[in-house]
Design a protein around this motif. Structure first.
Motif, PDB file in Angstrom:
ATOM      1  N   TYR A 115       0.814  -1.224   0.000  1.00 29.08           N
ATOM      2  CA  TYR A 115       0.000   0.000   0.000  1.00 29.08           C
ATOM      3  C   TYR A 115       0.846   1.271   0.000  1.00 29.08           C
ATOM      4  O   TYR A 115       0.613   2.195  -0.782  1.00 29.08           O
ATOM      5  CB  TYR A 115      -0.939  -0.021   1.215  1.00 29.08           C
ATOM      6  CG  TYR A 115      -1.661   1.278   1.462  1.00 29.08           C
ATOM      7  CD1 TYR A 115      -2.814   1.593   0.758  1.00 29.08           C
ATOM      8  CD2 TYR A 115      -1.176   2.188   2.408  1.00 29.08           C
ATOM      9  CE1 TYR A 115      -3.477   2.800   0.986  1.00 29.08           C
ATOM     10  CE2 TYR A 115      -1.826   3.389   2.638  1.00 29.08           C
ATOM     11  CZ  TYR A 115      -2.971   3.693   1.929  1.00 29.08           C
ATOM     12  OH  TYR A 115      -3.610   4.881   2.160  1.00 29.08           O
ATOM     13  N   GLY A 116       1.848   1.306   0.881  1.00 33.52           N
ATOM     14  CA  GLY A 116       2.680   2.510   0.989  1.00 33.52           C
ATOM     15  C   GLY A 116       3.419   2.769  -0.311  1.00 33.52           C
ATOM     16  O   GLY A 116       3.517   3.909  -0.775  1.00 33.52           O
ATOM     17  N   TYR A 145      -5.726  -4.053  -3.370  1.00 33.39           N
ATOM     18  CA  TYR A 145      -6.225  -3.801  -2.015  1.00 33.39           C
ATOM     19  C   TYR A 145      -7.750  -3.638  -1.979  1.00 33.39           C
ATOM     20  O   TYR A 145      -8.341  -3.618  -0.923  1.00 33.39           O
ATOM     21  CB  TYR A 145      -5.572  -2.559  -1.414  1.00 33.39           C
ATOM     22  CG  TYR A 145      -4.206  -2.826  -0.815  1.00 33.39           C
ATOM     23  CD1 TYR A 145      -4.080  -3.253   0.504  1.00 33.39           C
ATOM     24  CD2 TYR A 145      -3.051  -2.679  -1.571  1.00 33.39           C
ATOM     25  CE1 TYR A 145      -2.840  -3.509   1.062  1.00 33.39           C
ATOM     26  CE2 TYR A 145      -1.803  -2.926  -1.020  1.00 33.39           C
ATOM     27  CZ  TYR A 145      -1.709  -3.346   0.294  1.00 33.39           C
ATOM     28  OH  TYR A 145      -0.474  -3.599   0.841  1.00 33.39           O
ATOM     29  N   ARG A 260       8.057  -3.044  11.572  1.00 35.20           N
ATOM     30  CA  ARG A 260       7.882  -3.729  10.279  1.00 35.20           C
ATOM     31  C   ARG A 260       8.694  -5.003  10.290  1.00 35.20           C
ATOM     32  O   ARG A 260       9.921  -4.961  10.403  1.00 35.20           O
ATOM     33  CB  ARG A 260       8.347  -2.786   9.153  1.00 35.20           C
ATOM     34  CG  ARG A 260       8.217  -3.343   7.759  1.00 35.20           C
ATOM     35  CD  ARG A 260       6.788  -3.397   7.278  1.00 35.20           C
ATOM     36  NE  ARG A 260       6.770  -3.691   5.840  1.00 35.20           N
ATOM     37  CZ  ARG A 260       6.618  -4.925   5.355  1.00 35.20           C
ATOM     38  NH1 ARG A 260       6.445  -5.951   6.164  1.00 35.20           N
ATOM     39  NH2 ARG A 260       6.628  -5.119   4.040  1.00 35.20           N
ATOM     40  N   LYS A 264       9.690  -8.184   5.157  1.00 33.17           N
ATOM     41  CA  LYS A 264      10.707  -7.145   4.976  1.00 33.17           C
ATOM     42  C   LYS A 264      12.048  -7.576   5.588  1.00 33.17           C
ATOM     43  O   LYS A 264      13.110  -7.243   5.068  1.00 33.17           O
ATOM     44  CB  LYS A 264      10.227  -5.864   5.670  1.00 33.17           C
ATOM     45  CG  LYS A 264      11.023  -4.632   5.316  1.00 33.17           C
ATOM     46  CD  LYS A 264      10.365  -3.859   4.208  1.00 33.17           C
ATOM     47  CE  LYS A 264      11.059  -2.533   3.940  1.00 33.17           C
ATOM     48  NZ  LYS A 264      10.503  -1.914   2.737  1.00 33.17           N
ATOM     49  N   SER A 303       1.903  -2.811  13.499  1.00 28.71           N
ATOM     50  CA  SER A 303       2.872  -3.793  13.023  1.00 28.71           C
ATOM     51  C   SER A 303       2.204  -4.791  12.097  1.00 28.71           C
ATOM     52  O   SER A 303       0.991  -4.990  12.149  1.00 28.71           O
ATOM     53  CB  SER A 303       3.489  -4.543  14.204  1.00 28.71           C
ATOM     54  OG  SER A 303       4.424  -5.482  13.729  1.00 28.71           O
ATOM     55  N   ASP A 348      -3.893   2.417  10.323  1.00 35.33           N
ATOM     56  CA  ASP A 348      -2.567   2.511  10.951  1.00 35.33           C
ATOM     57  C   ASP A 348      -1.793   3.746  10.478  1.00 35.33           C
ATOM     58  O   ASP A 348      -1.250   4.482  11.297  1.00 35.33           O
ATOM     59  CB  ASP A 348      -1.754   1.243  10.682  1.00 35.33           C
ATOM     60  CG  ASP A 348      -2.051   0.152  11.712  1.00 35.33           C
ATOM     61  OD1 ASP A 348      -2.652   0.469  12.749  1.00 35.33           O
ATOM     62  OD2 ASP A 348      -1.674  -1.012  11.473  1.00 35.33           O
ATOM     63  N   SER A 364      10.789   1.476   5.722  1.00 33.76           N
ATOM     64  CA  SER A 364       9.411   1.086   5.403  1.00 33.76           C
ATOM     65  C   SER A 364       8.600   2.269   4.879  1.00 33.76           C
ATOM     66  O   SER A 364       8.576   3.345   5.467  1.00 33.76           O
ATOM     67  CB  SER A 364       8.710   0.517   6.640  1.00 33.76           C
ATOM     68  OG  SER A 364       7.336   0.341   6.354  1.00 33.76           O
ATOM     69  N   GLN A 365       7.924   2.028   3.762  1.00 36.38           N
ATOM     70  CA  GLN A 365       7.105   3.084   3.165  1.00 36.38           C
ATOM     71  C   GLN A 365       5.920   3.435   4.065  1.00 36.38           C
ATOM     72  O   GLN A 365       5.389   4.540   3.995  1.00 36.38           O
ATOM     73  CB  GLN A 365       6.556   2.633   1.804  1.00 36.38           C
ATOM     74  CG  GLN A 365       7.632   2.015   0.945  1.00 36.38           C
ATOM     75  CD  GLN A 365       7.706   2.601  -0.448  1.00 36.38           C
ATOM     76  OE1 GLN A 365       7.299   3.738  -0.704  1.00 36.38           O
ATOM     77  NE2 GLN A 365       8.216   1.827  -1.373  1.00 36.38           N
TER      78      GLN A 365
HETATM   79  P1  GDP Z   1       7.130  -1.468   3.053  1.00 38.55           P
HETATM   80  O1  GDP Z   1       7.220  -2.803   2.381  1.00 38.55           O
HETATM   81  O2  GDP Z   1       7.165  -1.582   4.547  1.00 38.55           O
HETATM   82  O3  GDP Z   1       8.122  -0.476   2.540  1.00 38.55           O
HETATM   83  O4  GDP Z   1       5.717  -0.829   2.776  1.00 38.55           O
HETATM   84  P2  GDP Z   1       4.552  -1.191   1.755  1.00 38.55           P
HETATM   85  O5  GDP Z   1       3.375  -0.400   2.177  1.00 38.55           O
HETATM   86  O6  GDP Z   1       4.998  -1.020   0.360  1.00 38.55           O
HETATM   87  O7  GDP Z   1       4.236  -2.733   1.954  1.00 38.55           O
HETATM   88  C1  GDP Z   1       4.006  -3.274   3.217  1.00 38.55           C
HETATM   89  C2  GDP Z   1       2.570  -3.749   3.394  1.00 38.55           C
HETATM   90  O8  GDP Z   1       2.531  -4.655   4.516  1.00 38.55           O
HETATM   91  C3  GDP Z   1       1.628  -2.638   3.771  1.00 38.55           C
HETATM   92  O9  GDP Z   1       1.145  -1.919   2.717  1.00 38.55           O
HETATM   93  C4  GDP Z   1       0.551  -3.406   4.543  1.00 38.55           C
HETATM   94  O10 GDP Z   1      -0.287  -4.075   3.644  1.00 38.55           O
HETATM   95  C5  GDP Z   1       1.401  -4.399   5.320  1.00 38.55           C
HETATM   96  N1  GDP Z   1       1.843  -3.780   6.569  1.00 38.55           N
HETATM   97  C6  GDP Z   1       3.107  -3.443   6.941  1.00 38.55           C
HETATM   98  N2  GDP Z   1       3.128  -2.853   8.158  1.00 38.55           N
HETATM   99  C7  GDP Z   1       1.851  -2.784   8.560  1.00 38.55           C
HETATM  100  C8  GDP Z   1       1.206  -2.271   9.735  1.00 38.55           C
HETATM  101  O11 GDP Z   1       1.822  -1.746  10.655  1.00 38.55           O
HETATM  102  N3  GDP Z   1      -0.139  -2.370   9.773  1.00 38.55           N
HETATM  103  C9  GDP Z   1      -0.867  -2.934   8.766  1.00 38.55           C
HETATM  104  N4  GDP Z   1      -2.186  -2.950   8.885  1.00 38.55           N
HETATM  105  N5  GDP Z   1      -0.301  -3.432   7.669  1.00 38.55           N
HETATM  106  C10 GDP Z   1       1.032  -3.364   7.555  1.00 38.55           C
END
Ligand code: GDP
Length: 470
Positions: A115-116, A145, A260, A264, A303, A348, A364-365
């Motif tokens: 998502y990020g 999503y 995170r 990752k 998290s 979050d 982390s994005q």
């Molecule tokens: P990155 O991989 O951490 O740089 O961020 P991204 O957003 O690209 O991908 C990680 C994805 O893992 C998120 O978009 C969420 O779907 C999930 N995720 C990671 N951390 C959290 C969190 O703290 N809460 C929730 N609800 N989902 C998370």
């Protein structure tokens, strides 16, 4: 300047000089000690007093930043005013009177990532749209999503122009090849050829002076404005966010912790224990408690690893941990990309952005999104974070440079020599007084003391939207 300003300034000068005299004398004394003497005890005493000096300095800075001469109130007002201008410019750009003849930019949400990362992809598209004065058309059907697309949760990007109206698009390319095209389609930022000066971390020249005056990380504030425009919640989401916030017991002051883990760790980032995060949470509350002794320590914990919450409540009983349980149930690799996990990640990032401080990994994005939105809510929240790894960056950004304000002579193989005025491509902060960078002239990489360089802010000419009143 007021009397208060002058008195505080003099105290800052006095205490920082005392600090140096103290450190110099203690370390000189240490040189002459015999090996048998209790070095650990002496060092601990030095650390204790150094910490006292640092806290005192921080308190004076806090007064200057927030209280003296109403600086804090002024900064907040200025941030809101300038933010409002950017939002109105975006609204103007996104709502052309005649969609058919409007120049458009096409962006597809289907980047294969979280998502990020996807939100940052659209953010990059909107920044490019703003800079080339094209209305952004977002293709979001089939979004991983939410099958219902972007507008399932967010306001549409436009009320008047949401499709290319069947017009053919030209892929991004050299200026003269795309300048007359009605629709330009954007690739993911990593494949952008030619590259563009408009990309982060650039800020628009016409707003730069105002922005640099009130904000410590102008690029993050600027990017935050685009993220904020994109994620304006629709009615359904707005009610959900408000209800969830009060149901969960989210109350300020609160520190946001984002841990995170899962996919990752090992791949793109290192593992960090909860204890590491909590050290910085403790530090923040210790400082806060000097002014508010009876503060209830509260953490918003986000998290992708559901086990973190139980560890936290068990090991830190004097803290209240606010956390969305739904998230724990739906997080994790398998179920990430569904409507349920969309709600979790939006909640979050939203609540993290409402915190008074963030402790997380900027690799982390998720945390970077929260940090960006946080900037738009305050005067200057650029220092309201502790990242356990990277410094702030925008994925796919142009090189981030610092400029040396003092020369540095390398003392060992890890360091690089630099002249005053040299540019360094900044790679990271080791959070121990040293930064890592690449000397632009010699292409050599290495460490140098962080205080010897300053951030070089890239100002770029962008459209000034004279149709939108200031
Ligand atoms: P990155 O991989 O951490 O740089 O961020 P991204 O957003 O690209 O991908 C990680 C994805 O893992 C998120 O978009 C969420 O779907 C999930 N995720 C990671 N951390 C959290 C969190 O703290 N809460 C929730 N609800 N989902 C998370």
């Amino acid at each position: 300047p007021s009397q208060e300003h002058e008195v505080t300034r003099r105290e800052l000068e006095r205490v920082s000089t005392e600090f140096w005299l103290f450190i110099r004398s203690e370390l000189n004394k240490l040189k002459t000690r015999t090996v048998e003497s209790n070095v650990v005890k002496i060092v601990n005493e030095i650390l204790g007093d150094s910490n006292g000096y640092q806290k005192t300095l921080k308190n004076h800075f806090y007064e200057l930043e927030n209280k003296v001469d109403g600086a804090g109130a002024w900064r907040y007002k200025e941030s809101q005013k300038l933010g409002d201008l950017v939002q109105r410019r975006l609204t103007y750009l996104q709502n052309p009177k005649n969609c058919e003849s409007a120049k458009k930019m096409l962006c597809n949400l289907g980047k294969g990532c979280g998502y990020g990362c996807q939100l940052h992809h659209v953010t990059y598209c909107l920044i490019m749209a703003y800079a080339t004065q094209r209305t952004l058309i977002l293709q979001s059907s089939g979004w991983r999503y939410s099958v219902k697309g972007w507008e399932f949760v967010f306001e549409p990007l436009s009320k008047t122009c949401t499709t290319t109206m069947g017009q053919t698009s030209v892929r991004w390319g050299p200026h003269d090849q795309i300048k007359d095209a009605l629709v330009v389609e954007m690739p993911i930022v990593d494949s952008l050829v030619p590259r563009s000066n408009y990309l982060p971390l650039s800020v628009p020249e016409d707003l730069a002076d105002r922005l640099i005056r009130f904000h410590g990380d102008p690029s993050a504030w600027w990017i935050g404005q685009f993220v904020t425009y994109l994620t304006r919640p629709n009615q359904f989401l707005k009610e959900d966010l408000e209800t969830s916030q009060s149901k969960l017991g989210f109350e300020n002051p609160i520190v946001g912790v984002h841990v995170r883990r899962t996919d990752k760790v090992g791949m793109e980032a290192q593992f960090h224990t909860l204890e590491e995060y909590m050290t910085y949470v403790d530090e923040w509350f210790d400082f806060y408690a000097q002014r508010h002794p009876n503060v209830q320590r509260r953490v918003y914990l986000a998290s992708d690893d559901p086990s973190v919450l139980s560890e936290a409540t068990k090991n830190y009983p004097h803290y209240i941990f606010v956390s969305d349980n739904e998230v724990s149930k739906t997080a994790g690799l398998s179920s990430r990309y569904s409507d349920a996990s969309l709600r979790g990640i939006i909640l979050d990032t939203h609540l993290l952005s409402l915190c008074d401080y963030l402790v997380c990994t900027f690799s982390s994005q998720v945390c970077r999104v929260a940090y960006e939105i946080m900037q738009t809510r305050h005067g200057d929240a650029s220092r309201w974070f502790k990242s356990l790894d990277d410094i702030y960056y925008f994925g796919g950004q142009n090189g981030h440079q610092w400029r040396m304000v003092q020369p540095h002579e390398a003392r060992n193989g890890d360091e690089i020599s630099l002249d005053e005025g040299d540019l360094v491509g900044i790679a990271g902060n080791h959070w121990n007084g040293y930064s890592k960078g690449k000397h632009i002239r010699t292409q050599k990489s290495g460490l140098f003391p962080s205080y010897k360089a300053v951030d070089k802010i890239e100002r770029v000419k962008m459209p000034t939207y004279p149709e939108v009143p200031d």
